[in-house]
Scaffold this active site. Sequence first.
Site, PDB file in Angstrom:
ATOM      1  CG  HIS A   1       0.169   4.030   1.060  1.00 17.75           C
ATOM      2  ND1 HIS A   1       0.692   3.139   1.408  1.00 17.75           N
ATOM      3  CD2 HIS A   1      -0.557   3.884  -0.229  1.00 17.75           C
ATOM      4  CE1 HIS A   1       0.461   1.807   0.738  1.00 17.75           C
ATOM      5  NE2 HIS A   1      -0.329   2.273  -0.244  1.00 17.75           N
TER       6      HIS A   1
ATOM      7  CG  HIS B   1      -4.621   1.499  -3.272  1.00 20.43           C
ATOM      8  ND1 HIS B   1      -3.946   1.330  -4.558  1.00 20.43           N
ATOM      9  CD2 HIS B   1      -3.592   1.506  -2.245  1.00 20.43           C
ATOM     10  CE1 HIS B   1      -2.754   1.271  -4.242  1.00 20.43           C
ATOM     11  NE2 HIS B   1      -2.367   1.181  -2.805  1.00 20.43           N
TER      12      HIS B   1
ATOM     13  CD  GLU C   1      -1.384  -1.559  -0.272  1.00 21.55           C
ATOM     14  OE1 GLU C   1      -1.385  -0.483  -0.588  1.00 21.55           O
ATOM     15  OE2 GLU C   1      -0.266  -2.462  -0.451  1.00 21.55           O
TER      16      GLU C   1
END
Length: 134
Positions: A7, A79, A130
């Site tokens: 994502h 992020h 991440e």
Amino acid sequence: MLGRLNHVALAVPDLAAAAAVYRDTLGAHVTAPQALPEHGVTVVFVDVGNTRIELLEPLGEASPIAAFLEKNPSGGMHHLCYEVDDIVAARDRLKASGARVLGDGKPKTGAHGKPVLFLHPKDFFGTLVELEQA
Ligand code: CO
């Protein structure tokens, strides 16, 4: 080591308003809000077919995205999340090459119930990264 883009996360000042824009204006499927107290955020996910957009709103006093929203009051890209097969092996390899893992370096449970870690943006060209074990 690096797998698919899981994502792209956007920090937003008003999650309900942002979710409504994605759902009503852009016509996307948006999940129900999910509070993640351990991460200091409430999230929804927008399915865009080849990946997802994560919309993040601060939760609690010490939210890690509060300072970001102070600098970017209308929101912004926060992020990128990449998948890895083995998060501990990925962490050890990154640390051995000098990358900084945020927090205590131990994976936490992320929004999908899978282990996640965050990597210092200064080690990745100004972008917070991440990692999520797929
Ligand atoms: Co994320």
